[in-house]
Design a protein around this motif. Sequence first.
Motif, short mmCIF file in Angstrom:
data_model
loop_
_atom_site.label_atom_id
_atom_site.label_comp_id
_atom_site.label_asym_id
_atom_site.label_seq_id
_atom_site.Cartn_x
_atom_site.Cartn_y
_atom_site.Cartn_z
N LEU A 35 0.83 -1.20 0.00
CA LEU A 35 0.00 0.00 0.00
C LEU A 35 0.87 1.26 0.00
O LEU A 35 0.60 2.22 -0.75
CB LEU A 35 -0.92 0.01 1.22
N ASP A 36 1.92 1.26 0.81
CA ASP A 36 2.80 2.43 0.89
C ASP A 36 3.48 2.69 -0.46
O ASP A 36 3.64 3.85 -0.87
CB ASP A 36 3.84 2.23 1.99
N ALA A 37 3.88 1.62 -1.13
CA ALA A 37 4.49 1.77 -2.46
C ALA A 37 3.48 2.39 -3.43
O ALA A 37 3.82 3.26 -4.24
CB ALA A 37 4.97 0.42 -2.99
N HIS A 38 2.22 1.94 -3.33
CA HIS A 38 1.15 2.49 -4.16
C HIS A 38 0.94 3.97 -3.88
O HIS A 38 0.60 4.76 -4.79
CB HIS A 38 -0.15 1.71 -3.90
N LEU A 39 1.19 4.39 -2.62
CA LEU A 39 1.00 5.78 -2.20
C LEU A 39 2.27 6.61 -2.34
O LEU A 39 2.32 7.76 -1.89
CB LEU A 39 0.51 5.84 -0.75
N GLY A 40 3.31 6.01 -2.94
CA GLY A 40 4.55 6.75 -3.16
C GLY A 40 5.33 7.02 -1.90
O GLY A 40 6.03 8.05 -1.81
N GLY A 41 5.22 6.12 -0.92
CA GLY A 41 5.97 6.29 0.32
C GLY A 41 5.33 7.22 1.33
O GLY A 41 5.95 7.61 2.33
N PHE A 42 4.08 7.58 1.11
CA PHE A 42 3.36 8.52 1.99
C PHE A 42 3.34 8.06 3.45
O PHE A 42 3.55 8.85 4.37
CB PHE A 42 1.94 8.71 1.46
N LEU A 43 3.10 6.75 3.66
CA LEU A 43 2.95 6.26 5.03
C LEU A 43 4.27 6.35 5.80
O LEU A 43 4.30 6.78 6.96
CB LEU A 43 2.44 4.81 5.01
N ARG A 44 5.35 5.92 5.18
CA ARG A 44 6.63 5.95 5.87
C ARG A 44 7.10 7.38 6.15
O ARG A 44 7.69 7.66 7.20
CB ARG A 44 7.69 5.20 5.06
N ARG A 45 6.83 8.29 5.24
CA ARG A 45 7.19 9.68 5.48
C ARG A 45 6.41 10.24 6.67
O ARG A 45 6.98 10.93 7.54
CB ARG A 45 6.91 10.53 4.24
N ALA A 46 5.12 9.90 6.73
CA ALA A 46 4.29 10.37 7.85
C ALA A 46 4.76 9.78 9.17
O ALA A 46 4.79 10.47 10.20
CB ALA A 46 2.83 10.01 7.60
N MET A 47 5.15 8.51 9.16
CA MET A 47 5.67 7.87 10.37
C MET A 47 6.93 8.57 10.85
O MET A 47 7.11 8.83 12.05
CB MET A 47 5.95 6.39 10.11
N ALA A 48 7.83 8.87 9.91
CA ALA A 48 9.09 9.51 10.27
C ALA A 48 8.85 10.91 10.82
O ALA A 48 9.46 11.31 11.83
CB ALA A 48 10.01 9.56 9.05
N GLU A 49 7.97 11.66 10.19
CA GLU A 49 7.69 13.03 10.63
C GLU A 49 7.06 13.06 12.02
O GLU A 49 7.34 13.94 12.84
CB GLU A 49 6.77 13.72 9.63
N ALA A 50 6.19 12.07 12.30
CA ALA A 50 5.49 12.04 13.59
C ALA A 50 6.27 11.28 14.66
O ALA A 50 5.87 11.28 15.83
CB ALA A 50 4.11 11.40 13.41
N GLY A 51 7.36 10.63 14.27
CA GLY A 51 8.10 9.81 15.23
C GLY A 51 7.29 8.61 15.68
O GLY A 51 7.43 8.13 16.82
N PHE A 52 6.45 8.09 14.79
CA PHE A 52 5.54 6.98 15.13
C PHE A 52 6.28 5.65 15.07
O PHE A 52 6.82 5.28 14.03
CB PHE A 52 4.36 6.98 14.14
N LYS A 53 6.29 4.94 16.19
CA LYS A 53 7.02 3.67 16.27
C LYS A 53 6.10 2.45 16.23
O LYS A 53 6.56 1.32 16.06
CB LYS A 53 7.84 3.63 17.56
N GLY A 54 4.81 2.64 16.43
CA GLY A 54 3.88 1.51 16.39
C GLY A 54 3.91 0.67 17.65
O GLY A 54 3.85 -0.55 17.60
N GLU A 55 4.00 1.36 18.82
CA GLU A 55 3.88 0.62 20.07
C GLU A 55 2.46 0.06 20.18
O GLU A 55 1.53 0.56 19.54
CB GLU A 55 4.17 1.55 21.26
N ALA A 56 2.29 -0.97 21.01
CA ALA A 56 0.99 -1.64 21.11
C ALA A 56 -0.13 -0.64 21.40
O ALA A 56 -0.08 0.09 22.40
CB ALA A 56 1.03 -2.69 22.20
N GLY A 57 -1.12 -0.59 20.51
CA GLY A 57 -2.26 0.29 20.68
C GLY A 57 -2.05 1.72 20.25
O GLY A 57 -3.00 2.51 20.22
N GLY A 73 -0.45 0.26 16.07
CA GLY A 73 0.59 -0.60 16.63
C GLY A 73 0.07 -1.96 17.05
O GLY A 73 -0.93 -2.05 17.77
N LEU A 74 0.75 -3.00 16.61
CA LEU A 74 0.36 -4.37 16.94
C LEU A 74 0.82 -4.77 18.34
O LEU A 74 1.94 -4.47 18.75
CB LEU A 74 0.95 -5.36 15.93
N ASP A 75 -0.04 -5.48 19.04
CA ASP A 75 0.29 -6.09 20.33
C ASP A 75 0.71 -7.53 20.05
O ASP A 75 0.31 -8.12 19.05
CB ASP A 75 -0.96 -6.06 21.23
N GLU A 76 1.51 -8.12 20.93
CA GLU A 76 1.84 -9.54 20.79
C GLU A 76 0.58 -10.40 20.87
O GLU A 76 0.50 -11.47 20.27
CB GLU A 76 2.85 -9.96 21.86
#
Length: 466
Positions: A35-57, A73-76
Amino acid sequence: MITLHATEATLAEGKAPLKVVWVRKGELTPQGEVLDAHLGGFLRRAMAEAGFKGEAGESLLLASSEGSFLLFGLDEDIRATGGRLAQTLSKLAFPEVLVEALEAYPLAEGLLLGAYRFDRYKEKKEDKALALQLSGAKPEELDRAKKVAEGVFWARDLVNEPPNVLTPEALAEAALSLRALGIEVEVLDEEAIRALGMGAFLAVAQGSENPPRFLHLRYAPEGARERLDLVGKGLTFDSGGYSLKPTESMATMKGDMAGGAAVLGALKSAALLGLPVEIRGYIAACENMVSGRAYRLGDVLKTFAGKTVEVMNTDAEGRLTLADALAYAERQGAKRILELSTLTGSAVVALGEEVAALFATQEAWGKRVEEAARKAGEKVWPLPLEKAYREKLKSLVADMKNVGDQYGGAITAALFLSEFVTVPLVHLDIAGPAFAKKAHVLGPEGGTGFGVRTVLEVAQGLTEAA
């Protein structure tokens, strides 16, 4: 209201106002990467800008010309992830959501359980509809999750009902509704209970204006080769009797029938699922109240099994009602029994509010229930039936007392119950996890329906072993 639908469409292919993209330790799942490739890297750029790590919840809501996306963020524990996601989505205004299924069944179960609400007595009710498309899920997985959740929801509803509504008679009426699913339901009134000789059960019930009811339920599908007998504590309200509870302890005692509710919920789900195993349920339903007729400390009671019990604490009432129910279950031909009850505060002291105490008179039966609980995602921990503690229950005037001293209370309660059956018994003391005092990942404050999923896994295991 949440509905689940299976779809083969991926995140990149599917159409929905909102798409959920899983993130684990800063990494997208394969579908997320596409999906991110389809969006031209939009998701990863947003994650980097927001400092989003995807901790549980942890979540991050994004909008673009291509639509809206929720990084989550996925939980175990995938059930916990589903519950957290359902609660997050309930705060957003999207009517339809596409989400990658991952482990479809536990995710679906978590989504459904996390979306539960009990607002029957509120003027303003949540009625927002939310449709979730689960990419890669199979319809049968979602159907099973829905039928299991129905049993859990019913158990939760019963626990959450106020005690002026859910009297023993009302609990019996609720049980009778299972006849619509082909389950046999027999309700014994006070006269029939007395005729059977259930003196311990009747003693607990005699202080209340609301009469007791004994419930015997039987789900017997054609061709069943295995049988499971369930006993659930059915105290629809517990004041403690003359050993009166303090206010803070009594406030949640409408939930002292959570074991019985779990039995009813499990029977409902078993019938909906068509599990090929006979399941019987037994619930001694009553209230423990204070009045001129209430049983007293020092009373000696004769149980259904013929043993006598000296009452040393009227707030140790559940084991008295269960003693008669357990002996009755064995009289009905039970070969193995799983009993669930909010029995002791000692179990909560030992294990906290999220873990049930498991006691087994036979190791193999205990291990089977323990493994079923693990599969169901319900936390139990085995405690010992220390035979030496049986001395604490000795009475000078009767066969036994209903309590020991202040130490090892969960164990002495389990030992007391074990005196009334000879067949393998697992006693689950669910006093901690049966009622949540605050919102949690799989639901709001109130009844949790703990035990329903474990019972269903036990029943499923019996069919697989047959």
